[in-house]
Design a protein around this motif. Structure first.
Motif, mmCIF file in Angstrom:
data_model
loop_
_atom_site.group_PDB
_atom_site.id
_atom_site.type_symbol
_atom_site.label_atom_id
_atom_site.label_comp_id
_atom_site.label_asym_id
_atom_site.label_seq_id
_atom_site.Cartn_x
_atom_site.Cartn_y
_atom_site.Cartn_z
ATOM 1 N N ALA A 16 0.833 -1.203 0.000
ATOM 2 C CA ALA A 16 0.000 0.000 0.000
ATOM 3 C C ALA A 16 0.867 1.253 0.000
ATOM 4 C CB ALA A 16 -0.926 -0.001 1.214
ATOM 5 N N GLN A 66 2.255 1.976 -3.336
ATOM 6 C CA GLN A 66 1.215 2.497 -4.220
ATOM 7 C C GLN A 66 0.730 3.868 -3.769
ATOM 8 O OE1 GLN A 66 -1.743 -0.611 -4.152
ATOM 9 N NE2 GLN A 66 -0.393 -2.103 -5.159
ATOM 10 N N ARG A 67 1.429 4.448 -2.806
ATOM 11 C CA ARG A 67 1.137 5.785 -2.276
ATOM 12 C C ARG A 67 -0.220 5.876 -1.584
ATOM 13 N NH1 ARG A 67 5.117 9.042 -3.843
ATOM 14 N NH2 ARG A 67 6.322 8.529 -5.718
ATOM 15 N N ASP A 68 -0.687 4.737 -1.083
ATOM 16 C CA ASP A 68 -1.890 4.720 -0.264
ATOM 17 C C ASP A 68 -1.441 4.904 1.180
ATOM 18 O OD1 ASP A 68 -4.263 4.330 1.041
ATOM 19 O OD2 ASP A 68 -4.500 2.221 0.466
ATOM 20 N N GLU A 69 -1.141 6.149 1.545
ATOM 21 C CA GLU A 69 -0.547 6.419 2.846
ATOM 22 C C GLU A 69 -1.455 6.032 4.008
ATOM 23 O OE1 GLU A 69 2.626 7.536 3.217
ATOM 24 O OE2 GLU A 69 2.783 7.334 1.046
ATOM 25 N N SER A 70 -2.720 6.389 3.922
ATOM 26 C CA SER A 70 -3.633 6.079 5.027
ATOM 27 C C SER A 70 -3.827 4.574 5.161
ATOM 28 C CB SER A 70 -4.986 6.775 4.811
ATOM 29 O OG SER A 70 -5.583 6.363 3.592
ATOM 30 N N GLY A 71 -3.944 3.895 4.009
ATOM 31 C CA GLY A 71 -4.109 2.443 4.057
ATOM 32 C C GLY A 71 -2.883 1.762 4.622
#
Length: 252
Positions: A66, A69-74
């Motif tokens: 995650a 994929q730059r899904d920081e919150s996830g």
């Protein structure tokens, strides 16, 4: 790593010592993978690779994906799951990653708390000191001197794995506080110590040159003044003026 040290040295030569102090620690970020591999059995790296069924290791892998994929919150949430329910090295690694993410986001206080938690859960002294050192560099330009001295002293013992990095942090602290004579002495020691890395010697040499030239005082005064200013996005600008996006303003 060479590029990192060259960038750090250039920052010091252009009289940005606080930025240097922070950027003297990119090796800290680069050491995350190195520590995991070098410590070997302590981290159970082979076990990690061979036990994907383990919930903590699987969740940790998903968090890393995650983040890529730059899904920081996830990613932060996934690391949080491991930090709460994981054990041993998985818990520590999750806390280190969460701390790094908060530090990148500018949430220094929260990052330091996470680094401190990671140090407490670390499976060995090397990883514990690694986490504690990251906390020191995160606090280097803002924390009270007494607090930093206490943290650094703990890491500076003769048998501590990151003692030289801790001594470098102390030299930067003296420079920050305007104690140029003490800072110079610390940097000279770093230059002459066989345990110093080449990057440390180069930074120390540049720092001594800067102090001897009289540029350090002006930098310290400027740094203190800058610390009292609000972030660019909070400054009051004349009507019709905007800060550029990289300075915290609205996109043009």
């Amino acid at each position: 790593m060479v590029d990192v040290f060259e960038e750090v040295e250039e920052q010091l030569r252009t009289e940005r010592y606080l930025a240097l102090a922070k950027r003297a620690a990119p090796w800290v970020g680069a050491l995350v993978a190195t520590v995991v591999v070098v410590v070997g059995g302590g981290w159970g790296w082979t076990t990690y690779q061979n036990s994907q069924a383990d919930k903590a290791s699987v969740t940790l892998s998903k968090a890393a994906e995650a983040q890529q994929q730059r899904d920081e919150s996830g990613a932060f949430a996934k690391y949080g799951e491991v930090a709460k329910s994981g054990t041993g090295p998985y818990k520590t690694l999750a806390l280190l990653n969460q701390a790094g993410m908060r530090l990148d986001a500018g949430a220094t206080d929260e990052a330091v708390k996470l680094f401190d938690q990671a140090a407490k859960t670390a499976p060995n002294a090397m990883v514990a000191d690694f986490a504690s050192l990251r906390a020191v560099y995160a606090l280097l330009d803002t924390a009270p001197t007494a607090d930093l001295e206490k943290r650094i002293a703990t890491l500076s013992g003769d048998k501590r794995p990151f003692r030289m990095q801790a001594k470098e942090a102390l030299a930067f602290l003296r420079l920050r506080d305007g104690k140029f004579k003490d800072a110079r002495s610390e940097f000279v020691i770093l230059q002459q110590n066989f345990d110093s890395t080449e990057g440390m010697r180069e930074r120390a040499k540049a720092a001594v040159s800067m102090i001897d030239s009289g540029g350090a005082k002006a930098m310290a005064d400027a740094a203190k003044l800058a610390a009292t200013l609000p972030p660019p996005s909070q400054m009051q600008l004349p009507p019709g003026m905007q800060l550029p996006p990289e300075a915290g303003g609205a996109p043009q």
